[in-house]
Scaffold this motif. Structure first.
Motif, PDB file in Angstrom:
ATOM      1  N   ARG A  59      30.872  35.996  35.793  1.00  0.00           N
ATOM      2  CA  ARG A  59      30.437  36.052  37.189  1.00  0.00           C
ATOM      3  C   ARG A  59      31.282  35.182  38.107  1.00  0.00           C
ATOM      4  NH1 ARG A  59      25.198  35.284  34.813  1.00  0.00           N
ATOM      5  NH2 ARG A  59      25.290  33.112  35.502  1.00  0.00           N
ATOM      6  N   VAL A  60      31.628  33.989  37.624  1.00  0.00           N
ATOM      7  CA  VAL A  60      32.208  32.967  38.498  1.00  0.00           C
ATOM      8  C   VAL A  60      33.713  33.079  38.675  1.00  0.00           C
ATOM      9  CG1 VAL A  60      32.623  30.475  38.674  1.00  0.00           C
ATOM     10  CG2 VAL A  60      30.341  31.315  38.112  1.00  0.00           C
ATOM     11  N   LEU A  61      34.453  33.437  37.616  1.00  0.00           N
ATOM     12  CA  LEU A  61      35.905  33.407  37.691  1.00  0.00           C
ATOM     13  C   LEU A  61      36.473  34.299  38.799  1.00  0.00           C
ATOM     14  CD1 LEU A  61      38.268  31.984  36.424  1.00  0.00           C
ATOM     15  CD2 LEU A  61      38.465  33.840  34.763  1.00  0.00           C
ATOM     16  N   PRO A  62      35.989  35.545  38.960  1.00  0.00           N
ATOM     17  CA  PRO A  62      36.504  36.361  40.076  1.00  0.00           C
ATOM     18  C   PRO A  62      36.217  35.743  41.442  1.00  0.00           C
ATOM     19  CG  PRO A  62      35.397  37.740  38.451  1.00  0.00           C
ATOM     20  CD  PRO A  62      35.069  36.320  38.100  1.00  0.00           C
ATOM     21  N   ILE A  63      35.072  35.081  41.581  1.00  0.00           N
ATOM     22  CA  ILE A  63      34.733  34.448  42.856  1.00  0.00           C
ATOM     23  C   ILE A  63      35.696  33.303  43.144  1.00  0.00           C
ATOM     24  CG2 ILE A  63      32.948  33.194  44.126  1.00  0.00           C
ATOM     25  CD1 ILE A  63      30.861  34.670  42.426  1.00  0.00           C
ATOM     26  N   LEU A  64      35.959  32.472  42.135  1.00  0.00           N
ATOM     27  CA  LEU A  64      36.882  31.352  42.317  1.00  0.00           C
ATOM     28  C   LEU A  64      38.286  31.838  42.663  1.00  0.00           C
ATOM     29  CD1 LEU A  64      35.821  28.949  39.421  1.00  0.00           C
ATOM     30  CD2 LEU A  64      35.418  28.662  41.864  1.00  0.00           C
ATOM     31  N   SER A  65      38.723  32.918  42.036  1.00  0.00           N
ATOM     32  CA  SER A  65      40.044  33.466  42.339  1.00  0.00           C
ATOM     33  C   SER A  65      40.128  33.902  43.794  1.00  0.00           C
ATOM     34  CB  SER A  65      40.358  34.648  41.412  1.00  0.00           C
ATOM     35  OG  SER A  65      40.399  34.226  40.065  1.00  0.00           O
ATOM     36  N   ASP A  66      39.057  34.511  44.290  1.00  0.00           N
ATOM     37  CA  ASP A  66      39.021  34.932  45.697  1.00  0.00           C
ATOM     38  C   ASP A  66      39.017  33.720  46.625  1.00  0.00           C
ATOM     39  OD1 ASP A  66      38.669  37.049  47.753  1.00  0.00           O
ATOM     40  OD2 ASP A  66      36.741  36.064  48.077  1.00  0.00           O
ATOM     41  N   VAL A  67      38.301  32.660  46.236  1.00  0.00           N
ATOM     42  CA  VAL A  67      38.272  31.436  47.041  1.00  0.00           C
ATOM     43  C   VAL A  67      39.662  30.837  47.167  1.00  0.00           C
ATOM     44  CG1 VAL A  67      37.449  29.050  47.090  1.00  0.00           C
ATOM     45  CG2 VAL A  67      35.849  30.891  46.570  1.00  0.00           C
ATOM     46  N   VAL A  68      40.400  30.787  46.056  1.00  0.00           N
ATOM     47  CA  VAL A  68      41.759  30.230  46.071  1.00  0.00           C
ATOM     48  C   VAL A  68      42.643  31.019  47.036  1.00  0.00           C
ATOM     49  CG1 VAL A  68      43.851  29.879  44.711  1.00  0.00           C
ATOM     50  CG2 VAL A  68      41.622  29.239  43.770  1.00  0.00           C
ATOM     51  N   ALA A  69      42.581  32.354  46.957  1.00  0.00           N
ATOM     52  CA  ALA A  69      43.407  33.195  47.830  1.00  0.00           C
ATOM     53  C   ALA A  69      43.043  32.980  49.299  1.00  0.00           C
ATOM     54  CB  ALA A  69      43.231  34.667  47.454  1.00  0.00           C
ATOM     55  N   ARG A  70      41.749  32.903  49.597  1.00  0.00           N
ATOM     56  CA  ARG A  70      41.318  32.730  50.990  1.00  0.00           C
ATOM     57  C   ARG A  70      41.675  31.344  51.518  1.00  0.00           C
ATOM     58  NH1 ARG A  70      37.662  36.512  53.048  1.00  0.00           N
ATOM     59  NH2 ARG A  70      37.104  38.161  51.563  1.00  0.00           N
TER      60      ARG A  70
END
Length: 276
Positions: A234-245
């Motif tokens: 659940r969390v890893l895709p969210i963190l990846s999006d946070v880094v990009a943003r």
């Protein structure tokens, strides 16, 4: 039988079925035989911070533990099965910290097994091991073989085979594609840019990952493998999006600062004009 030879049968060179002690009881030749790695390779891993030094008992003598054997086997597995470059392995293992403890590795293996059983999780820890030649990858993305070789030499891609027959995982071709897109967008060699410049991104992500790893082990390793697997999924895709943003926001902040400087200059000029 002496401690240093507890796991090796010297009469025929075979690995003994006895369980070796976790104490520092292996010599370098034992490590080579137990892992199938050359002495020079093991010394290189030590120099690169992938493997802790042994317990020195003399100028040219050191003893190694079962943890060294397990870590060497893990490095070998990551290279041969996951085709990870040493830079990526170093980030995973935490550099000179000595890597995961046996307990942590066992738990991570159980978490991986759970993730492989779920479609989204499989995308995170699985992946194809199909290999493709450097020339084919270069032609497919419109770059030179020199570009691909530079990514390999920088440790950003892992390759199999000799210098003239290098092959990389087809799955890793996204990095070649990224360099091709950056080059076409303007960050080309003609402007002084090169594939090696992508190392700064790898270094930044490596530092971030090291901190994430530390927090992960500190706060969630007490959970069971099923719960951890669901959490990672659940969390890893969210963190990846946070880094990009966040990266995009840093660029916006830069231009906002430029706008503030311009406004300040205009205000200063207006104030001077009002006093004349």
């Amino acid at each position: 039988m002496p401690r240093a030879e507890a796991a090796i049968d010297r009469t025929n060179g075979a690995v003994s079925s006895r369980t070796p002690s976790r104490a520092a009881s292996y010599r370098m030749r034992d490590l080579c035989q137990l892992t199938g790695l050359e002495r020079q390779t093991i010394h290189f891993y030590i120099q690169e911070g992938l493997l802790p030094e042994g317990k020195k008992t003399g100028r040219n003598m050191a003893y190694y533990s079962e943890e060294h054997v397990e870590l060497l086997r893990l490095i070998k597995q990551l290279q041969q099965e996951r085709f990870l470059p040493l830079r990526a392995i170093r980030a995973i293992l935490g550099g000179k910290a000595g890597g995961f403890s046996p307990e942590q590795r066992r738990l991570l293996a159980e978490v991986k097994e759970r993730l492989l059983g779920a479609p989204r999780g499989r995308a995170l820890v699985g992946g194809s091991t199909e290999l493709v030649g450097v020339r084919e990858i270069a032609d497919a993305h419109g770059v030179s073989t020199k570009d691909v070789d530079e990514l390999i030499d920088a440790g950003l891609l892992s390759a199999q085979g000799g210098p003239k027959a290098r092959r990389i995982r087809r799955e890793d071709a996204w990095l070649v594609s990224a360099w091709a897109e950056l080059s076409r967008a303007g960050l080309a060699r003609e402007q002084g840019f090169a594939p090696r410049d992508m190392m700064m991104i790898d270094e930044a992500i490596g530092a971030l990952f090291a901190k994430e790893r530390e927090i992960f082990f500190d706060r969630v390793m007490h959970l069971g493998p099923d719960e951890i697997a669901k959490l990672v999924e659940r969390v890893l895709p969210i963190l990846s999006d946070v880094v990009a943003r966040m990266h995009m926001h840093k660029a916006r902040d830069l231009f906002a600062l430029a706008a503030d400087e311009r406004s300040s200059a205009v205000a200063t000029a207006a104030a001077k004009g009002s006093r004349t």
